[in-house]
Design a protein around this motif. Structure first.
Motif, PDB file in Angstrom:
ATOM      1  N   UNK A   1       0.857  -1.177   0.000  1.00  0.00           N
ATOM      2  CA  UNK A   1       0.000   0.000   0.000  1.00  0.00           C
ATOM      3  C   UNK A   1       0.899   1.235   0.000  1.00  0.00           C
ATOM      4  N   UNK A   2       0.616   2.191  -0.880  1.00  0.00           N
ATOM      5  CA  UNK A   2       1.479   3.382  -0.953  1.00  0.00           C
ATOM      6  C   UNK A   2       1.575   4.112   0.386  1.00  0.00           C
ATOM      7  N   UNK A   3       0.479   4.066   1.173  1.00  0.00           N
ATOM      8  CA  UNK A   3       0.495   4.719   2.492  1.00  0.00           C
ATOM      9  C   UNK A   3       1.581   4.131   3.399  1.00  0.00           C
ATOM     10  N   UNK A   4       1.808   2.818   3.243  1.00  0.00           N
ATOM     11  CA  UNK A   4       2.803   2.152   4.088  1.00  0.00           C
ATOM     12  C   UNK A   4       4.212   2.622   3.732  1.00  0.00           C
ATOM     13  N   UNK A   5       4.476   2.721   2.441  1.00  0.00           N
ATOM     14  CA  UNK A   5       5.798   3.130   1.982  1.00  0.00           C
ATOM     15  C   UNK A   5       6.088   4.576   2.417  1.00  0.00           C
ATOM     16  N   UNK A   6       5.071   5.405   2.280  1.00  0.00           N
ATOM     17  CA  UNK A   6       5.207   6.801   2.698  1.00  0.00           C
ATOM     18  C   UNK A   6       5.534   6.875   4.195  1.00  0.00           C
ATOM     19  N   UNK A   7       4.789   6.087   4.964  1.00  0.00           N
ATOM     20  CA  UNK A   7       5.000   6.065   6.410  1.00  0.00           C
ATOM     21  C   UNK A   7       6.411   5.575   6.744  1.00  0.00           C
ATOM     22  N   UNK A   8       6.843   4.498   6.074  1.00  0.00           N
ATOM     23  CA  UNK A   8       8.164   3.920   6.288  1.00  0.00           C
ATOM     24  C   UNK A   8       9.255   4.977   6.117  1.00  0.00           C
ATOM     25  N   UNK A   9       9.174   5.696   5.011  1.00  0.00           N
ATOM     26  CA  UNK A   9      10.221   6.670   4.713  1.00  0.00           C
ATOM     27  C   UNK A   9      10.240   7.814   5.719  1.00  0.00           C
ATOM     28  N   UNK A  10       9.060   8.195   6.172  1.00  0.00           N
ATOM     29  CA  UNK A  10       8.973   9.274   7.156  1.00  0.00           C
ATOM     30  C   UNK A  10       9.572   8.830   8.501  1.00  0.00           C
ATOM     31  N   UNK A  11       9.246   7.621   8.909  1.00  0.00           N
ATOM     32  CA  UNK A  11       9.738   7.089  10.193  1.00  0.00           C
ATOM     33  C   UNK A  11      11.263   7.019  10.211  1.00  0.00           C
ATOM     34  N   UNK A  12      11.809   6.476   9.124  1.00  0.00           N
ATOM     35  CA  UNK A  12      13.252   6.316   9.004  1.00  0.00           C
ATOM     36  C   UNK A  12      13.953   7.679   9.072  1.00  0.00           C
ATOM     37  N   UNK A  13      13.343   8.624   8.385  1.00  0.00           N
ATOM     38  CA  UNK A  13      13.876   9.984   8.362  1.00  0.00           C
ATOM     39  C   UNK A  13      13.866  10.613   9.765  1.00  0.00           C
ATOM     40  N   UNK A  14      12.711  10.502  10.424  1.00  0.00           N
ATOM     41  CA  UNK A  14      12.544  11.128  11.736  1.00  0.00           C
ATOM     42  C   UNK A  14      13.461  10.545  12.797  1.00  0.00           C
ATOM     43  N   UNK A  15      13.644   9.241  12.764  1.00  0.00           N
ATOM     44  CA  UNK A  15      14.444   8.597  13.801  1.00  0.00           C
ATOM     45  C   UNK A  15      15.911   8.441  13.403  1.00  0.00           C
ATOM     46  N   UNK A  16      16.238   8.851  12.205  1.00  0.00           N
ATOM     47  CA  UNK A  16      17.626   8.741  11.747  1.00  0.00           C
ATOM     48  C   UNK A  16      18.090   7.304  11.636  1.00  0.00           C
ATOM     49  N   UNK A  17      17.204   6.429  11.127  1.00  0.00           N
ATOM     50  CA  UNK A  17      17.557   5.008  11.020  1.00  0.00           C
ATOM     51  C   UNK A  17      18.138   4.704   9.649  1.00  0.00           C
ATOM     52  N   UNK A  18      18.843   3.578   9.587  1.00  0.00           N
ATOM     53  CA  UNK A  18      19.368   3.141   8.304  1.00  0.00           C
ATOM     54  C   UNK A  18      18.391   2.136   7.708  1.00  0.00           C
TER      55      UNK A  18
END
Lengths: 418, 299
Positions: B67-84
């Motif tokens: 689901x595109x919503x999931x991918x969008x969420x994934x990228x935002x989370x990674x960005x916010x938490x500074x994850x690899x």
């Protein structure tokens, strides 16, 4: 997770066909924990197999090989909730050859439900399961005398089995108040969640009511604080430049900021500067907390070391005696070397002497030169470095260990230190 | 400052397990799908290492049918938490001819993920893969260890599992083997939802009720779009739905729902008489669908 809901961990034990799976299925069914699709799946499979009743074991026996043979091979973990309590049930196999899996399932449990078939009474497997409950020092045992419907709900049958079991209790370390007897019919749901009208002579709680009155705090042995260092947290960031947090799980007692502590093995002392739980600083932590601690002084402390309150030191020994249960096909023999894992700490261990093999029917012990799969025995070990332990009966986490095969890396034994 | 911390036992156990993974393995990775369970894992990992960052990367095996919503969420989370974040695509495995796209009525890319996952494990030499599987999900899952050893083909030997005693975890393995680690083994679906609510954790919007083009088949509600096989007579309608699990679109069914807040969702789960996996089309293939997949390397 609701904060006021308590957690009770249960292991079930019983011989094959004593109705363990039916009992668990019934508990799930009566607490409305089985969803419609799962009940439908059970109905479908029961019908396919030509059964004229719902076979709840189909809900718990998860492996193809188990369903093929109609037996439980490995531990299944099953969950159900009531309004007040979260339950975890370790459904352990009844077959003799899977004793190790019963030890595995029961090791994390506070309560054991031992099932007895009312028609058969106390049998050899009952001895063995009660012996393991005794060895593991499970705090509370429920003896569920099942299939009462097949003996006309006869009180005499119940009293006879209770008397036989009481004779077993007398040989064990359990006191009478740790044992509760409940006559049930798992198949019919008598005395499981609903009080049975068929057995008016039984005045106690139903099984579910009984499990709900148990309190987790009463089910753990009391102990002093033990904090094995699991992982050292060093952020090395601008904001946390000098932060050195010793993380781990606290066992036994409480620890609070300002406590004077002794570090093992160095025996250096320091004081607790701060206790961290995620982004909060807390004043005091209760047992079971996964926390990070900082100390007032720079000290050498790494994974496997232990932090305790000064004046409450555990034993530190390079020679230990323990009761072990062999959980692997390869036998334990004198002279063999293992990796001994005590909590998160690992040392090398050599089997110095096998003192005895213990009979699991409470009839004593015999001389032994090796311990085979499912054997329980007393063993003396020599260690490469001292470990810091308490007797198993006062602190389960700090009094138990596993042995890992040096070459194969399998877990081969579990030990209980005296 | 809080006075006394009385632990939530399931959370404390999970943090303990995650720290064991970081301490015992050289190259761990967290399998991240963007679903509620892996989002919970990320929060637990944050708690395990705070104030340091999570000391391992996230791996998303992207089926290409998410689901595109999931991918969008994934990228935002990674960005916010500074994850690899590492992403590996099932489409690549298909293009390389390693797996074949299924065709027809129940075609799905779900089981194809296994090959992509095993390739990623080999490529990065991961020795531990942290996953959000829970024992209450499915009966083969109920048999799973917290540290589950897989051979160099990714296979699960269900009859010969390492005993796990107390909370001592044995992660010693040989070269080529790897361990699947399941920190929230003992959580139920309700535990996860209650935790997300208590902790106020952000989740993808598809978990909340929204209008969507769907069609009905076999008593389940399927997403209508180009990735999901649909026959001409299967009519598309717009309904208020939400998802209980977030997987590949081809095997994740929606439920009719009006739940628009975490409170509503938790309330709905409490009342529900259908299990979470009841909405997983991939599990309905046979009684042993999950076990069969696990044996060949599915997480």
């Amino acid at each position: 997770m609701s904060e006021n809901r308590k957690l009770i961990k249960i292991a079930t034990a019983g011989s094959v066909d004593d109705g363990k799976s039916t009992l668990i299925g019934r508990l799930l069914y009566d607490t409305k924990s089985l969803t419609t699709d799962k009940i439908e799946a059970i109905e479908r499979s029961s019908k396919q197999r030509g059964y004229d009743y719902l076979d709840f074991s189909l809900a718990t026996d998860g492996l193809v090989a188990e369903r093929e043979q109609g037996i439980t091979i490995d531990v299944a973990h099953i969950y159900f909730n009531t309004a007040k309590t979260n339950f975890i049930v370790a459904d352990t196999p009844g077959h003799v050859e899977y004793t190790r899996n019963m030890v595995t399932g029961a090791s994390t449990s506070q309560v054991a439900i031992i099932l007895i078939d009312a028609r058969k009474g106390v049998i050899e497997q009952t001895y063995r399961h009660f012996f393991i409950a005794n060895l593991l020092r499970i705090s509370h045992v429920v003896v569920a005398i099942n299939k009462m419907d097949l003996v006309d709900y006869d009180e005499e049958v119940y009293l006879k089995i209770k008397a036989d079991f009481d004779a077993l209790v007398a040989k064990s370390d359990f006191s009478e108040d740790q044992i509760t007897f409940i006559p049930v019919s798992a198949l019919k749901g008598e005395n499981i969640a609903r009080k049975s009208e068929e057995m008016p002579w039984y005045v106690g709680n139903t099984l579910l009511d009984h499990l709900e009155v148990l309190e987790p705090a009463d089910l753990e042995p009391s102990s002093v604080a033990r904090f094995p260092v699991q992982y050292v947290i060093r952020p090395k960031t601008e904001a946390w430049h000098d932060f050195r947090g010793f993380s781990g799980m606290l066992y036994g007692g409480n620890l609070k900021v300002g406590d004077e502590v002794t570090l093992l093995p160095s025996l250096n002392t320091s004081k607790i500067k701060s206790i961290h739980y995620f982004d909060q600083e807390i004043q005091e932590a209760a047992p079971g907390s996964s926390i990070a601690i900082t100390l007032e002084t720079e000290v050498d402390l790494s994974r496997g070391d232990m932090l305790v309150k000064s004046g409450e030191l555990p034993a530190s020994e390079k020679q230990i005696s323990a009761t072990i249960c062999q959980v692997n096909n390869k036998a334990l023999t004198v002279g063999k070397k293992y990796i001994l894992q005590h909590g998160v700490n690992r040392v090398l261990a050599k089997v110095d002497q096998i003192e005895s093999r213990i009979h699991t029917d409470f009839t004593g012990a015999e001389d032994a030169h090796s311990l085979k799969l499912n054997d329980i025995g007393r063993v003396h070990f020599r260690l490469s470095k001292p470990i810091h332990f308490d007797p198993y009966k006062t602190n389960k986490s700090n009094g138990s260990f596993i042995l890992i095969d040096e070459a194969e890396y399998d877990t081969v034994s579990v030990g209980f230190i005296e | 400052m809080n006075n006394l911390l009385t632990p939530n036992p399931k959370e404390a156990e999970s943090i303990h397990i995650i720290r064991e993974v970081a301490a015992q393995f050289e190259r761990p990775v967290l399998l991240f799908s963007g679903g509620k369970d892996s989002i919970t894992l990320v929060r637990l990992a944050q708690k395990a290492f705070y104030p340091a960052k999570i000391p391992f990367p996230l791996l998303h095996v992207d089926t290409g049918h998410n689901f595109p919503e999931t991918i969008e969420f994934r990228d935002k989370l990674v960005e916010e938490l500074g994850l690899e974040l590492i992403v590996r695509n099932v489409q690549d495995s298909i293009d390389q001819g390693k797996v074949r796209e299924e065709r027809g009525r129940y075609s799905s890319r779900n089981s194809l993920q296994t090959t992509t996952l095993l390739d990623a494990i080999e490529e990065f030499k991961f020795d531990a893969c942290i996953g959000g599987a829970r024992r209450d999900e499915e009966k083969a899952r109920a048999k799973e260890r917290v540290f589950s050893v897989r051979d160099d083909f990714g296979q699960w030997d269900e009859k010969n599992q390492r005993p796990e005693l107390f909370d001592m975890l044995n992660g010693k393995i040989h070269n080529g083997q790897n361990v699947r680690c399941f920190p929230i083994s003992n959580w139920t679906e309700l535990d996860v939802w209650e935790y997300i609510k208590t902790e106020n954790i952000e989740i993808p919007s598809i978990y909340f009720a929204h209008e969507r083009e769907v069609f009905f088949r076999d008593g389940m509600i399927w997403t209508a779009n180009e990735h999901v096989y649909r026959e001409a007579h299967e009519e598309v309608e717009v309904r208020m739905v939400r998802f209980r699990t977030v997987g590949d679109m081809t095997c994740t069914a929606a439920v009719l729902s009006e739940a628009v807040s975490l409170e509503d969702v938790v309330g709905e789960i409490r009342q529900s008489t259908i299990s979470e996996r009841g909405a997983r089309i991939d599990d309905k293939r046979s009684e042993a669908a999950m076990e069969t997949r696990k044996k060949v390397g599915y997480f």
